[in-house]
Motif scaffolding. Structure first.
Motif, PDB file in Angstrom:
ATOM      1  N   ALA A  62      -9.364  -2.566   3.994  1.00 34.71           N
ATOM      2  CA  ALA A  62      -9.673  -3.206   2.712  1.00 34.71           C
ATOM      3  C   ALA A  62     -10.722  -2.418   1.939  1.00 34.71           C
ATOM      4  O   ALA A  62     -10.648  -2.307   0.711  1.00 34.71           O
ATOM      5  CB  ALA A  62     -10.136  -4.639   2.941  1.00 34.71           C
ATOM      6  N   GLU A  63     -11.691  -1.840   2.631  1.00 33.60           N
ATOM      7  CA  GLU A  63     -12.727  -1.054   1.965  1.00 33.60           C
ATOM      8  C   GLU A  63     -12.154   0.203   1.319  1.00 33.60           C
ATOM      9  O   GLU A  63     -12.694   0.702   0.316  1.00 33.60           O
ATOM     10  CB  GLU A  63     -13.810  -0.652   2.979  1.00 33.60           C
ATOM     11  CG  GLU A  63     -14.612  -1.821   3.535  1.00 33.60           C
ATOM     12  CD  GLU A  63     -15.602  -1.363   4.588  1.00 33.60           C
ATOM     13  OE1 GLU A  63     -15.713  -0.130   4.802  1.00 33.60           O
ATOM     14  OE2 GLU A  63     -16.249  -2.224   5.199  1.00 33.60           O
ATOM     15  N   HIS A  64     -11.075   0.707   1.887  1.00 31.40           N
ATOM     16  CA  HIS A  64     -10.479   1.949   1.384  1.00 31.40           C
ATOM     17  C   HIS A  64      -9.162   1.714   0.636  1.00 31.40           C
ATOM     18  O   HIS A  64      -8.444   2.677   0.329  1.00 31.40           O
ATOM     19  CB  HIS A  64     -10.228   2.912   2.553  1.00 31.40           C
ATOM     20  CG  HIS A  64     -11.477   3.389   3.208  1.00 31.40           C
ATOM     21  ND1 HIS A  64     -12.179   2.629   4.131  1.00 31.40           N
ATOM     22  CD2 HIS A  64     -12.184   4.552   3.072  1.00 31.40           C
ATOM     23  CE1 HIS A  64     -13.246   3.298   4.551  1.00 31.40           C
ATOM     24  NE2 HIS A  64     -13.263   4.474   3.917  1.00 31.40           N
ATOM     25  N   ASN A  65      -8.839   0.446   0.350  1.00 30.66           N
ATOM     26  CA  ASN A  65      -7.601   0.099  -0.364  1.00 30.66           C
ATOM     27  C   ASN A  65      -6.360   0.580   0.370  1.00 30.66           C
ATOM     28  O   ASN A  65      -5.384   1.035  -0.245  1.00 30.66           O
ATOM     29  CB  ASN A  65      -7.614   0.673  -1.792  1.00 30.66           C
ATOM     30  CG  ASN A  65      -8.690   0.053  -2.662  1.00 30.66           C
ATOM     31  OD1 ASN A  65      -8.915  -1.165  -2.614  1.00 30.66           O
ATOM     32  ND2 ASN A  65      -9.367   0.880  -3.446  1.00 30.66           N
ATOM     33  N   PHE A  66      -6.411   0.473   1.721  1.00 31.91           N
ATOM     34  CA  PHE A  66      -5.259   0.795   2.539  1.00 31.91           C
ATOM     35  C   PHE A  66      -4.496  -0.488   2.849  1.00 31.91           C
ATOM     36  O   PHE A  66      -5.098  -1.554   2.938  1.00 31.91           O
ATOM     37  CB  PHE A  66      -5.684   1.455   3.860  1.00 31.91           C
ATOM     38  CG  PHE A  66      -6.306   2.809   3.708  1.00 31.91           C
ATOM     39  CD1 PHE A  66      -6.090   3.576   2.578  1.00 31.91           C
ATOM     40  CD2 PHE A  66      -7.102   3.330   4.730  1.00 31.91           C
ATOM     41  CE1 PHE A  66      -6.656   4.825   2.446  1.00 31.91           C
ATOM     42  CE2 PHE A  66      -7.679   4.585   4.606  1.00 31.91           C
ATOM     43  CZ  PHE A  66      -7.457   5.332   3.467  1.00 31.91           C
ATOM     44  N   PRO A  67      -3.181  -0.412   3.039  1.00 35.60           N
ATOM     45  CA  PRO A  67      -2.418  -1.602   3.443  1.00 35.60           C
ATOM     46  C   PRO A  67      -2.766  -1.991   4.877  1.00 35.60           C
ATOM     47  O   PRO A  67      -3.160  -1.149   5.696  1.00 35.60           O
ATOM     48  CB  PRO A  67      -0.965  -1.157   3.322  1.00 35.60           C
ATOM     49  CG  PRO A  67      -1.002   0.332   3.447  1.00 35.60           C
ATOM     50  CD  PRO A  67      -2.303   0.764   2.829  1.00 35.60           C
ATOM     51  N   GLU A  68      -2.600  -3.276   5.186  1.00 35.73           N
ATOM     52  CA  GLU A  68      -2.908  -3.746   6.542  1.00 35.73           C
ATOM     53  C   GLU A  68      -1.924  -3.188   7.557  1.00 35.73           C
ATOM     54  O   GLU A  68      -2.295  -2.966   8.717  1.00 35.73           O
ATOM     55  CB  GLU A  68      -2.884  -5.273   6.575  1.00 35.73           C
ATOM     56  CG  GLU A  68      -3.974  -5.935   5.750  1.00 35.73           C
ATOM     57  CD  GLU A  68      -3.948  -7.441   5.892  1.00 35.73           C
ATOM     58  OE1 GLU A  68      -3.229  -7.944   6.787  1.00 35.73           O
ATOM     59  OE2 GLU A  68      -4.639  -8.123   5.118  1.00 35.73           O
ATOM     60  N   ASP A  69      -0.681  -3.015   7.144  1.00 32.03           N
ATOM     61  CA  ASP A  69       0.343  -2.512   8.067  1.00 32.03           C
ATOM     62  C   ASP A  69       1.046  -1.324   7.428  1.00 32.03           C
ATOM     63  O   ASP A  69       2.148  -1.452   6.887  1.00 32.03           O
ATOM     64  CB  ASP A  69       1.349  -3.626   8.389  1.00 32.03           C
ATOM     65  CG  ASP A  69       2.336  -3.218   9.461  1.00 32.03           C
ATOM     66  OD1 ASP A  69       2.047  -2.258  10.207  1.00 32.03           O
ATOM     67  OD2 ASP A  69       3.410  -3.859   9.549  1.00 32.03           O
ATOM     68  N   PRO A  70       0.443  -0.154   7.440  1.00 31.68           N
ATOM     69  CA  PRO A  70       1.028   1.009   6.762  1.00 31.68           C
ATOM     70  C   PRO A  70       2.355   1.422   7.385  1.00 31.68           C
ATOM     71  O   PRO A  70       2.556   1.308   8.589  1.00 31.68           O
ATOM     72  CB  PRO A  70      -0.040   2.096   6.937  1.00 31.68           C
ATOM     73  CG  PRO A  70      -0.817   1.675   8.140  1.00 31.68           C
ATOM     74  CD  PRO A  70      -0.815   0.174   8.131  1.00 31.68           C
ATOM     75  N   HIS A  71       3.248   1.873   6.524  1.00 25.50           N
ATOM     76  CA  HIS A  71       4.580   2.287   6.974  1.00 25.50           C
ATOM     77  C   HIS A  71       4.625   3.801   7.143  1.00 25.50           C
ATOM     78  O   HIS A  71       4.067   4.539   6.334  1.00 25.50           O
ATOM     79  CB  HIS A  71       5.637   1.853   5.953  1.00 25.50           C
ATOM     80  CG  HIS A  71       7.039   2.182   6.361  1.00 25.50           C
ATOM     81  ND1 HIS A  71       7.760   1.396   7.235  1.00 25.50           N
ATOM     82  CD2 HIS A  71       7.859   3.214   6.016  1.00 25.50           C
ATOM     83  CE1 HIS A  71       8.953   1.917   7.402  1.00 25.50           C
ATOM     84  NE2 HIS A  71       9.040   3.031   6.676  1.00 25.50           N
ATOM     85  N   ARG A  72       5.327   4.247   8.167  1.00 24.19           N
ATOM     86  CA  ARG A  72       5.498   5.684   8.382  1.00 24.19           C
ATOM     87  C   ARG A  72       6.933   6.058   8.050  1.00 24.19           C
ATOM     88  O   ARG A  72       7.876   5.463   8.572  1.00 24.19           O
ATOM     89  CB  ARG A  72       5.171   6.054   9.831  1.00 24.19           C
ATOM     90  CG  ARG A  72       5.238   7.567  10.094  1.00 24.19           C
ATOM     91  CD  ARG A  72       4.946   7.877  11.556  1.00 24.19           C
ATOM     92  NE  ARG A  72       3.591   7.493  11.912  1.00 24.19           N
ATOM     93  CZ  ARG A  72       2.513   8.239  11.699  1.00 24.19           C
ATOM     94  NH1 ARG A  72       2.649   9.410  11.107  1.00 24.19           N
ATOM     95  NH2 ARG A  72       1.322   7.820  12.063  1.00 24.19           N
ATOM     96  N   TRP A  73       7.090   7.049   7.183  1.00 19.90           N
ATOM     97  CA  TRP A  73       8.405   7.514   6.772  1.00 19.90           C
ATOM     98  C   TRP A  73       8.806   8.745   7.576  1.00 19.90           C
ATOM     99  O   TRP A  73       7.988   9.621   7.844  1.00 19.90           O
ATOM    100  CB  TRP A  73       8.419   7.861   5.284  1.00 19.90           C
ATOM    101  CG  TRP A  73       7.998   6.733   4.402  1.00 19.90           C
ATOM    102  CD1 TRP A  73       6.756   6.510   3.892  1.00 19.90           C
ATOM    103  CD2 TRP A  73       8.822   5.673   3.926  1.00 19.90           C
ATOM    104  NE1 TRP A  73       6.737   5.374   3.121  1.00 19.90           N
ATOM    105  CE2 TRP A  73       8.002   4.839   3.133  1.00 19.90           C
ATOM    106  CE3 TRP A  73      10.171   5.336   4.091  1.00 19.90           C
ATOM    107  CZ2 TRP A  73       8.489   3.695   2.499  1.00 19.90           C
ATOM    108  CZ3 TRP A  73      10.662   4.208   3.453  1.00 19.90           C
ATOM    109  CH2 TRP A  73       9.820   3.406   2.683  1.00 19.90           C
ATOM    110  N   SER A  74      10.087   8.797   7.935  1.00 23.25           N
ATOM    111  CA  SER A  74      10.594   9.945   8.679  1.00 23.25           C
ATOM    112  C   SER A  74      10.834  11.122   7.742  1.00 23.25           C
ATOM    113  O   SER A  74      10.919  10.972   6.517  1.00 23.25           O
ATOM    114  CB  SER A  74      11.887   9.577   9.403  1.00 23.25           C
ATOM    115  OG  SER A  74      12.925   9.332   8.464  1.00 23.25           O
ATOM    116  N   ASP A  75      10.976  12.303   8.323  1.00 19.90           N
ATOM    117  CA  ASP A  75      11.285  13.491   7.517  1.00 19.90           C
ATOM    118  C   ASP A  75      12.615  13.332   6.794  1.00 19.90           C
ATOM    119  O   ASP A  75      12.776  13.783   5.651  1.00 19.90           O
ATOM    120  CB  ASP A  75      11.319  14.735   8.406  1.00 19.90           C
ATOM    121  CG  ASP A  75       9.951  15.110   8.939  1.00 19.90           C
ATOM    122  OD1 ASP A  75       8.943  14.640   8.359  1.00 19.90           O
ATOM    123  OD2 ASP A  75       9.874  15.869   9.931  1.00 19.90           O
TER     124      ASP A  75
END
Length: 247
Positions: A108-121
């Motif tokens: 929250a301090e860095h404006n990141f999502p709570e559950d970040p998504h990882r995308w494949s190549d």
């Protein structure tokens, strides 16, 4: 003795000039702009958006594997104060009241999502393909706008000239389909250039070209073939419970 005056000459019907409508240009420009915006958005995701999400997902992995694991090890070994001092020196999250740091708070301090998504190549590459396809489609639509810019339909006294430059004589038309004309402004005319020639079809497009109604009116005034018009569907009529139309 005065000579009898010559009968007045019959005025030749004027040529009906049909140019591309503003509606067509607005629609095509809107379509090109929409496709271009979609293409740029896809490319943005592939180059910036998805890599940014992956960087945040990597931060989450770092938080779990480095911060939390080292915190748990320090607390288990009685070195929590030293760990906190070292973490602060590194700019790590330290938690509070001897509690483990929480990703939710730090994100929250860095404006990141709570559950970040990882995308494949493969997913990142797909965005470039989708973006390229959309941009190419936008260029094609733009090319169609330029190609149609000078196209016209010309209606003569006994014929009309299509946008492709084909002359269709009214007398050669043997079937006229106007079922789409009331709502879509589209009509189809079937004709033969010779008595035993192949059937050909010409399109009358009132949405794309101005004054097409005038051309159609002139054609119908000389037409003697098969006319196909919209017939009301009986199901559209109101019916009583017995299924009979109301009187």
């Amino acid at each position: 003795m005065e000579s009898p005056s010559a009968p007045p000459a019959t005025a030749e019907p004027e040529i009906i000039l049909c140019r591309v409508t503003r509606w067509y240009y607005r629609r095509m420009i809107f379509l090109a702009a929409m496709l271009l915006a979609m293409g740029l958005y896809f490319v943005y995701d592939g180059k910036i958006g998805y890599p940014k999400d992956n960087a945040i997902a990597a931060k989450k992995d770092w938080f779990d594997n480095e911060v939390l694991k080292s915190f748990d090890a320090a607390r288990a070994g009685g070195r929590l104060d030293a760990w906190v001092a070292d973490a602060r020196a590194k700019g790590w999250p330290t938690g509070s009241d001897s509690q483990a740091p929480r990703w939710v708070s730090w994100a929250a301090e860095h404006n990141f999502p709570e559950d970040p998504h990882r995308w494949s190549d493969a997913e990142i590459t797909q965005q470039y393909w989708l973006g390229g396809a959309a941009i190419l489609a936008a260029l094609i639509v733009g090319g169609l706008i330029l190609l149609n810019r000078r196209k016209t339909v010309r209606g003569g006294p006994d014929h009309w000239i299509t946008p492709e430059g084909k002359t269709v004589r009214f007398a050669d038309v043997f079937r006229l389909d106007l079922r789409k004309w009331p709502h879509k402004g589209i009509g189809y005319a079937w004709y033969r250039e010779t008595a035993d020639g192949p059937e050909r079809r010409a399109i009358l497009d009132d949405l794309k070209f101005t004054n097409m109604q005038l051309v159609l009116d002139r054609l119908r005034s000389q037409f003697k073939g098969e006319l196909i018009e919209k017939i009301d569907d009986p199901q559209d009529e109101e019916t009583d419970p017995a299924g009979k139309p109301e009187s």
